[in-house]
Design an enzyme around this catalytic site. Structure first.
Site, PDB file in Angstrom:
ATOM      1  N   SER A   1       0.897  -1.151   0.159  1.00 41.47           N
ATOM      2  CA  SER A   1       0.090   0.047   0.136  1.00 41.47           C
ATOM      3  C   SER A   1       0.897   1.184   0.119  1.00 41.47           C
ATOM      4  O   SER A   1       1.538   1.672   1.074  1.00 41.47           O
ATOM      5  CB  SER A   1      -0.931  -0.049   1.257  1.00 41.47           C
ATOM      6  OG  SER A   1      -1.653  -1.144   1.384  1.00 41.47           O
TER       7      SER A   1
ATOM      8  N   LYS B   1      -6.570   2.290  -3.013  1.00 39.60           N
ATOM      9  CA  LYS B   1      -6.348   1.716  -1.613  1.00 39.60           C
ATOM     10  C   LYS B   1      -6.410   2.390  -0.327  1.00 39.60           C
ATOM     11  O   LYS B   1      -6.869   2.266   0.697  1.00 39.60           O
ATOM     12  CB  LYS B   1      -5.099   0.700  -1.872  1.00 39.60           C
ATOM     13  CG  LYS B   1      -4.548   0.393  -0.385  1.00 39.60           C
ATOM     14  CD  LYS B   1      -5.490  -0.877   0.044  1.00 39.60           C
ATOM     15  CE  LYS B   1      -4.952  -1.319   1.409  1.00 39.60           C
ATOM     16  NZ  LYS B   1      -5.641  -2.321   2.012  1.00 39.60           N
TER      17      LYS B   1
ATOM     18  N   LYS C   1      -0.047   5.014   8.172  1.00 43.48           N
ATOM     19  CA  LYS C   1       0.549   5.555   6.840  1.00 43.48           C
ATOM     20  C   LYS C   1      -0.501   5.568   5.724  1.00 43.48           C
ATOM     21  O   LYS C   1      -0.309   6.519   5.034  1.00 43.48           O
ATOM     22  CB  LYS C   1       1.384   4.307   6.519  1.00 43.48           C
ATOM     23  CG  LYS C   1       2.078   4.152   5.079  1.00 43.48           C
ATOM     24  CD  LYS C   1       2.491   2.943   4.644  1.00 43.48           C
ATOM     25  CE  LYS C   1       1.299   2.043   4.670  1.00 43.48           C
ATOM     26  NZ  LYS C   1       1.496   0.883   3.768  1.00 43.48           N
TER      27      LYS C   1
HETATM   28  P1  NAD Z   1       4.691  -6.830   7.621  1.00 42.02           P
HETATM   29  O1  NAD Z   1       5.417  -5.778   8.441  1.00 42.02           O
HETATM   30  O2  NAD Z   1       4.230  -8.122   8.281  1.00 42.02           O
HETATM   31  O3  NAD Z   1       5.674  -7.325   6.444  1.00 42.02           O
HETATM   32  C1  NAD Z   1       6.817  -6.388   5.671  1.00 42.02           C
HETATM   33  C2  NAD Z   1       7.830  -7.542   5.197  1.00 42.02           C
HETATM   34  O4  NAD Z   1       8.589  -6.375   4.756  1.00 42.02           O
HETATM   35  C3  NAD Z   1       8.424  -7.614   6.794  1.00 42.02           C
HETATM   36  O5  NAD Z   1       8.686  -9.380   6.777  1.00 42.02           O
HETATM   37  C4  NAD Z   1       9.889  -7.202   6.418  1.00 42.02           C
HETATM   38  O6  NAD Z   1      11.080  -7.754   6.998  1.00 42.02           O
HETATM   39  C5  NAD Z   1       9.905  -6.805   5.108  1.00 42.02           C
HETATM   40  N1  NAD Z   1      11.043  -6.046   4.469  1.00 42.02           N
HETATM   41  C6  NAD Z   1      11.129  -4.456   5.353  1.00 42.02           C
HETATM   42  N2  NAD Z   1      12.120  -4.225   4.514  1.00 42.02           N
HETATM   43  C7  NAD Z   1      12.476  -4.945   3.588  1.00 42.02           C
HETATM   44  C8  NAD Z   1      13.697  -4.919   2.536  1.00 42.02           C
HETATM   45  N3  NAD Z   1      14.178  -3.715   2.319  1.00 42.02           N
HETATM   46  N4  NAD Z   1      13.564  -5.940   1.669  1.00 42.02           N
HETATM   47  C9  NAD Z   1      12.883  -6.956   1.740  1.00 42.02           C
HETATM   48  N5  NAD Z   1      11.978  -7.155   2.884  1.00 42.02           N
HETATM   49  C10 NAD Z   1      11.664  -6.202   3.558  1.00 42.02           C
HETATM   50  O7  NAD Z   1       3.332  -6.017   6.701  1.00 42.02           O
HETATM   51  P2  NAD Z   1       2.186  -6.697   6.110  1.00 42.02           P
HETATM   52  O8  NAD Z   1       1.004  -6.572   7.120  1.00 42.02           O
HETATM   53  O9  NAD Z   1       2.575  -7.753   5.321  1.00 42.02           O
HETATM   54  O10 NAD Z   1       1.861  -5.647   5.155  1.00 42.02           O
HETATM   55  C11 NAD Z   1       2.676  -5.313   3.673  1.00 42.02           C
HETATM   56  C12 NAD Z   1       2.031  -4.409   2.957  1.00 42.02           C
HETATM   57  O11 NAD Z   1       0.623  -4.511   2.668  1.00 42.02           O
HETATM   58  C13 NAD Z   1       1.921  -2.888   3.500  1.00 42.02           C
HETATM   59  O12 NAD Z   1       2.267  -1.927   2.621  1.00 42.02           O
HETATM   60  C14 NAD Z   1       0.715  -2.757   4.003  1.00 42.02           C
HETATM   61  O13 NAD Z   1      -0.025  -1.465   4.386  1.00 42.02           O
HETATM   62  C15 NAD Z   1      -0.272  -3.679   3.185  1.00 42.02           C
HETATM   63  N6  NAD Z   1      -1.326  -4.451   3.583  1.00 42.02           N
HETATM   64  C16 NAD Z   1      -1.595  -5.183   4.946  1.00 42.02           C
HETATM   65  C17 NAD Z   1      -2.476  -5.610   5.212  1.00 42.02           C
HETATM   66  C18 NAD Z   1      -2.811  -6.443   6.728  1.00 42.02           C
HETATM   67  O14 NAD Z   1      -3.826  -6.884   6.956  1.00 42.02           O
HETATM   68  N7  NAD Z   1      -1.622  -6.700   7.215  1.00 42.02           N
HETATM   69  C19 NAD Z   1      -3.806  -5.706   4.600  1.00 42.02           C
HETATM   70  C20 NAD Z   1      -3.717  -5.069   3.122  1.00 42.02           C
HETATM   71  C21 NAD Z   1      -2.556  -4.506   2.788  1.00 42.02           C
END
Ligand code: NAD
Length: 315
Positions: free
Chosen positions: A105, A180, A249
């Protein structure tokens, strides 16, 4: 070749194997794609390998020879760093004609800028953020929004279908990220309103579970009343899997978009200010449903202070 659909057993790179990314990558493996993933967290890599994927030692290593690379990272700044600015950037490692599917997102205007930078290298970009949370990521039934060139979106429909239950084309690159952020602003406003209302009702003697049942057949119904109040909030489990930092965010992206378009957006500004105060108090690891706890803390602080109505009665 560039017009062909990317179908199994094509090789895909997957960067960001967090709460959402890992189950999404697993769905792709189950659909028959060869998935090469990267995340700095070793546990995430182990889980990917356990599901039949291949662990890479860098983000760029996922890209070599991949028909598409998927990013599922915390925000657009991280995506930009990984794809363009790191010493070994993914954008340079990608094959000409491959597609970058940006599923985080992120902010729409940064996504457009990313697309312009990669176009010179012959790499197409689609923004394809998702809605539905961890539960739908595990089930492969996410709601996916897709922005970009229609022919490029057509090429990746097999990939998106493996993770999603529905897919909406929103228009040009960046439009899905705008959609989104606006969706998550509306969702956050509904969550905060629901928590606040339940707490006021409980203080008056209403039963929170009964309130939820009534909301859900009345005009106050929203995603939080239907899917969050009972399992995560009334129980105080606060473990929905979507971080408060990520929600904050997202609202910020919606507010910034309004600013960039010179649109007055007073309510979204109030909502993001509330979310930022809650995040500051609860800390970066808080789940978004913990805004309820923040409201309870505010109420606890207010106990003992004379209420405005009591003062008015005395005077
Ligand atoms: P999360 O924090 O669980 O996962 C993010 C992952 O990215 C982590 O495992 C982290 O280690 C990894 N990461 C960070 N920097 C990195 C890098 N430089 N290289 C490789 N990996 C790296 O977050 P999430 O909940 O999985 O969300 C991910 C995205 O999806 C976000 O943009 C969030 O807004 C969006 N999103 C989340 C949800 C939800 O319900 N959790 C729903 C829809 C959208």
């Amino acid at each position: 070749m560039a017009d062909h659909k990317i179908m199994p057993p094509a090789t895909l790179g997957f960067i960001g194997l967090g709460k959402m990314g890992l189950p999404m990558a697993v769905r792709l493996i189950e659909a028959g794609y060869a998935v090469r993933g990267y995340d700095p967290a070793q546990q995430a890599l182990d889980n990917l390998v356990g599901a039949g994927g291949t662990a890479c030692t860098s983000a760029a290593a996922t890209a070599a020879g991949a028909a598409a690379v998927i990013t599922m990272l915390p925000d657009g700044d991280t995506v930009r760093r990984v794809v363009l600015d790191d010493t070994d950037p993914v954008g340079t490692a990608m094959t000409r004609g491959a597609v970058l599917i940006e599923m985080s997102s992120s902010a729409p205007l940064s996504t457009r800028a990313l697309g312009e930078r990669l176009a010179g290298a012959g790499i197409d970009v689609v923004d394809a953020p998702v809605s539905g949370g961890v539960k739908k990521a595990v089930a492969g039934t996410l709601s996916i929004m897709a922005g970009g060139e229609p022919a490029v979106i057509e090429r990746i429909t097999g990939v998106l279908d493996a993770m999603g239950g529905s897919m909406f084309r929103t228009g040009a690159l960046g439009s899905a990220h705008a959609m989104k952020a606006l969706n998550n602003y509306v969702s956050a406003a509904g969550l905060i309103a629901a928590c606040e209302a339940v707490q006021i009702g409980a203080a008056f003697g209403l039963d929170p579970e009964l309130m939820t049942d009534i909301f859900n057949v009345s005009t106050g119904r929203n995603n939080s009343t239907e899917n969050k109040l009972k399992p995560f909030i009334i129980t105080e489990a606060y473990n929905s899997g979507f971080g408060l930092a990520l929600m904050t965010k997202d609202i910020g992206i919606a507010v910034d978009l309004a600013k960039e378009l010179a649109r007055p957006a007073p309510f979204s500004q109030d909502v993001v200010a509330f979310a930022r105060r809650a995040l500051e108090q609860l800390g970066p690891a808080a789940d978004h449903t913990e805004v309820d706890r923040y409201l309870k803390n505010l109420a606890a602080k207010a106990v003992g202070e004379p209420r405005a109505s009591a003062q008015t009665l005395k005077s």
